[in-house]
Design a protein around this motif. Structure first.
Motif, mmCIF file in Angstrom:
data_model
loop_
_atom_site.group_PDB
_atom_site.id
_atom_site.type_symbol
_atom_site.label_atom_id
_atom_site.label_comp_id
_atom_site.label_asym_id
_atom_site.label_seq_id
_atom_site.Cartn_x
_atom_site.Cartn_y
_atom_site.Cartn_z
ATOM 1 N N ASP A 156 -3.614 -49.987 11.298
ATOM 2 C CA ASP A 156 -4.562 -50.002 10.196
ATOM 3 C C ASP A 156 -3.848 -49.439 8.961
ATOM 4 O O ASP A 156 -3.571 -48.242 8.901
ATOM 5 C CB ASP A 156 -5.785 -49.155 10.548
ATOM 6 N N GLU B 35 -8.379 -51.812 19.304
ATOM 7 C CA GLU B 35 -8.502 -51.547 17.873
ATOM 8 C C GLU B 35 -7.159 -51.150 17.277
ATOM 9 O O GLU B 35 -6.252 -50.700 17.989
ATOM 10 C CB GLU B 35 -9.533 -50.437 17.603
ATOM 11 N N THR B 36 -7.040 -51.305 15.981
ATOM 12 C CA THR B 36 -5.801 -50.948 15.310
ATOM 13 C C THR B 36 -5.621 -49.434 15.284
ATOM 14 O O THR B 36 -6.569 -48.673 15.365
ATOM 15 C CB THR B 36 -5.785 -51.497 13.871
#
Length: 355
Positions: free
Chosen positions: A154, A79-80
């Motif tokens: 993100d 995941e970011t």
């Protein structure tokens, strides 16, 4: 002693506010060597085996190319990541305190970018060794630009950490740049306040007028010489023994193997004589309350000469805000003493608010 303290602060952070009229050669020879054939790779801390470090460049809104080190955790999931832009102290470079902060926060799961401000270190901009409340605030937003374009990050989870004089810049950047979701400062200085009003707001109107007159006359000299004059060294090569304790503390960081770096203005150089001009009429924290509803964390040492800046900002700021005073700590303890810097608190703060 109070007068000595005020003078010491002026010389260290402002460059020359006294009757300095002779042109001095720049002491930042390392920057010229670096741009020609050498890359200064010296860091004041060991690279952690838990992170990767990559040198990156990006441009700010004024077209100045900034150089930074991007730290990423090695054992990250797919995941970011939430990200942090980090700079400071005032007159330092990314191989010093800001890099240590970035590495430590990367160990804790963040992407972290430590960068050299415009006109200093490996970043671009001419002349060298000059600061600007506007451009240095923009430097933080340019770092946010860069972080938000990285696929591993993100862009909705970006925060800022400002150290010492770049604590004020970090707060100013957060007020104007709504992409920043949370901001923390350590050993914060409001450089516009201290340059325009003196340490503990002790500068009289007469002293301010005299200073501005002197700096205005210096502009004629710089124009005649075709280049701006450098002031005295920010820190002496040796201590005489009668310096205020906080100057001794600065010396023990910047001028010893503990924190010395050849590209650092405080370790190895001097600000330009006219460096204070853009700070004198520009209170950068006028819109501090507009950071709300985003959170502010202010961290200062109990025995720091700069503690009053964080305490005053805490009183001025809107909620949510938090002031953390570190027992027995002085200003420079929060530069590199990992057993004193509250990294657990910084981790908790940013994980809570960059979600």
């Amino acid at each position: 002693m109070k007068k000595l303290l005020i003078i010491a602060v002026i010389v260290l952070f402002f460059g020359q506010l006294t009757a300095q009229t002779t042109q001095k050669k720049s002491s930042n020879k390392n920057f010229k060597k670096m741009n020609n054939t050498e890359q200064v790779q010296q860091y004041t801390f060991q690279l952690s085996d838990k992170v990767s470090r990559q040198k990156v460049t990006f441009k700010n809104r004024y077209g100045i190319t900034l150089t930074g080190d991007l730290y990423l955790p090695k054992n990250r999931e797919s995941e970011t990541l939430a990200a942090l832009a980090i700079s400071g102290p005032f007159g330092a470079v990314k191989e010093q305190s800001s890099g240590l902060y970035a590495q430590t926060m990367a160990e804790r799961g963040f992407a972290a970018l430590a960068f050299d401000p415009s006109y200093t270190g490996e970043s671009g901009g001419e002349p060298r060794n000059v600061a600007s409340p506007d451009i240095n605030t923009e430097d933080f937003s340019a770092a946010v630009d860069y972080l938000g374009l990285q696929s591993v990050i993100d862009r909705n989870k970006i925060g800022i950490i400002g150290i010492c004089g770049f604590g004020g810049m970090a707060l100013n950047a957060t007020a104007v740049d709504k992409r920043v979701k949370a901001v923390a400062t350590t050993s914060m200085y409001d450089m516009t306040r201290v340059m325009s009003k003196g340490y503990n707001d002790s500068m009289t109107l007469e002293q301010r007028t005299e200073t501005l007159d002197r700096l205005s006359q210096q502009r004629w000299k710089d124009a005649e010489n075709g280049k701006p004059a450098a002031g005295p060294r920010n820190l002496p090569k040796k201590l005489k023994g009668d310096e205020p304790q906080f100057v001794v503390d600065y010396f023990n960081y910047y001028r010893t193997p503990r924190g010395f770096h050849p590209n650092s203005v405080n370790s190895n150089g001097a600000w330009l004589v006219t460096n204070p001009l853009s700070f004198m009429n520009m209170p950068i924290l006028t819109y501090l309350k507009e950071i709300s509803p985003r959170p502010i964390l202010l961290i200062a040492g109990e025995n720091a000469h700069s503690r009053y800046f964080s305490e005053d900002i805490y009183k001025m700021a809107s909620e949510p805000k938090e002031l953390l005073i570190i027992p027995n700590a002085v200003h420079v303890d929060l530069y590199d003493k990992v057993d004193i810097i509250p990294f657990d608190k910084l981790e908790t703060f940013f994980k809570q608010h960059l979600n």
